[in-house]
Design an enzyme around this catalytic site. Structure first.
Site, PDB file in Angstrom:
ATOM      1  CG  HIS A  36      -1.833   1.152   1.312  1.00  0.00           C
ATOM      2  ND1 HIS A  36      -2.803   1.412   0.360  1.00  0.00           N
ATOM      3  CD2 HIS A  36      -1.929   2.159   2.227  1.00  0.00           C
ATOM      4  CE1 HIS A  36      -3.461   2.515   0.689  1.00  0.00           C
ATOM      5  NE2 HIS A  36      -2.953   2.982   1.811  1.00  0.00           N
ATOM      6  CE  LYS A  90     -10.481   9.040  -1.659  1.00  0.00           C
ATOM      7  NZ  LYS A  90     -10.687   7.609  -1.476  1.00  0.00           N
TER       8      LYS A  90
END
Length: 317
Positions: free
Chosen positions: A134, A197
């Site tokens: 990640h 976002k």
């Protein structure tokens, strides 16, 4: 196949037996006979059923759901191999759970990825091999050699086979994934767009702003993990609202928890392509717009190179 300094032993936990079998078949090696089972109270018991003394042992185990069970299996298998005199033990963790907890998000929050790295190291692992962490800096959480493999070559090949490259635009679903998306866009010589976002009110879905002209393009969203699927679905809606012809998503790890697979199946995503780093559930297999790419050849090649002390990074040159 044998290692440079001893035989190769492949030991599989219960997290992803299909992937372990595919890796073993690709290397033309049998999986080492081992019993990984539960007692009545769900304590994990491991017994290696063949000689591994002096061997180069590779434990194939994703720490996917149930993450704690699969992590404990990995640690206990490691201890069993260490006490059986394996020469070197490599943890092959296609999906590294807890990776999203890689920093403090509050004043009294843990850094669980570092804790898990410490557990793995102190259990007796000599080397770690994983896929699309990640955050790349998680490699630094380990005080042992760590190889972070990349699924992007598989994705590039698949995109070239299935999509018209002259009309593809790669899209990062958030600002944090820009580097990953830019790398894939460069490989296929495609333009790049970014989804900005933001959650304006707590508890309400994000407002999506598209940075880039996506009208008329086939958009390919690229990320490392899809969990609830909400970000991808919202991103696809935002791209289509801006005039995109169709939206595909290429994601390394299909966590797809809860009802995520059903939500993706009902969404406007043309197709979600994931790897088999996590064993697909029945719901994932039943979703008509979810397809799986196998990382077994990539991981098998990396295992072979590690055993023969050859370069792994050259796989991605």
């Amino acid at each position: 196949m044998s290692a440079k300094n001893g035989s190769i032993k492949l030991v599989a936990g219960n997290s992803n037996p299909a992937l372990a079998k595919a890796i073993a078949e690709g290397l033309d090696l049998p999986l080492t006979k081992a019993s990984v089972r539960r007692f009545a109270d769900n304590e994990i018991f491991v017994e290696v059923l063949e000689n591994v003394r002096g061997s180069d042992a590779f434990i194939i185990q994703s720490t996917s759901f149930p993450a704690n069970d699969h992590l404990m299996e990995l640690l206990i298998i490691t201890d069993a191999l260490r006490r059986s005199s394996a020469r070197r033990i490599t943890a092959v963790i296609p999906y590294f759970g807890y990776a999203r907890q890689d920093r403090k998000v509050g004043s009294r929050a843990p850094i669980s990825a570092k804790l898990v790295a410490n557990l793995i190291t102190h259990a007796g692992i000599d080397r770690v091999m994983t896929l699309d962490l990640h955050a790349g800096q998680i490699q630094g959480f380990f005080d042992i050699p760590t190889d972070n493999l990349y699924a992007s070559p598989l994705m590039v090949r698949d995109i070239r086979e299935h999509l018209p490259l002259d009309n593809v635009m790669v899209v990062s679903p958030d600002v944090g994934g820009v580097a990953r998306a830019r790398g894939l866009a460069k490989r296929i010589n495609a333009p790049l767009a970014i989804i900005d976002k933001r959650r304006e009110v707590a508890g309400e879905s994000e407002v999506m702003n598209v940075i880039g002209e996506v009208a008329g393009f086939t958009c390919v969203l690229v990320d490392d993990i899809v969990d609830s699927g909400g970000t991808l679905i919202n991103a696809a809606d935002a791209l289509l609202a801006q005039g995109a012809k169709a939206v595909y998503a290429y994601i390394s790890h299909g966590v797809l928890s809860g009802g995520a697979a059903a939500r993706v199946a009902k969404s406007k995503l043309k197709e979600l392509v994931i790897t088999d780093s996590i064993q697909p559930t029945k719901d994932v297999l039943a979703a008509g717009n979810v397809r799986t790419l196998s990382v077994a050849p990539l991981i098998g090649e990396a295992i072979g190179r590690t055993a023969h002390e050859e370069s792994v990074s050259s796989l991605f040159d």
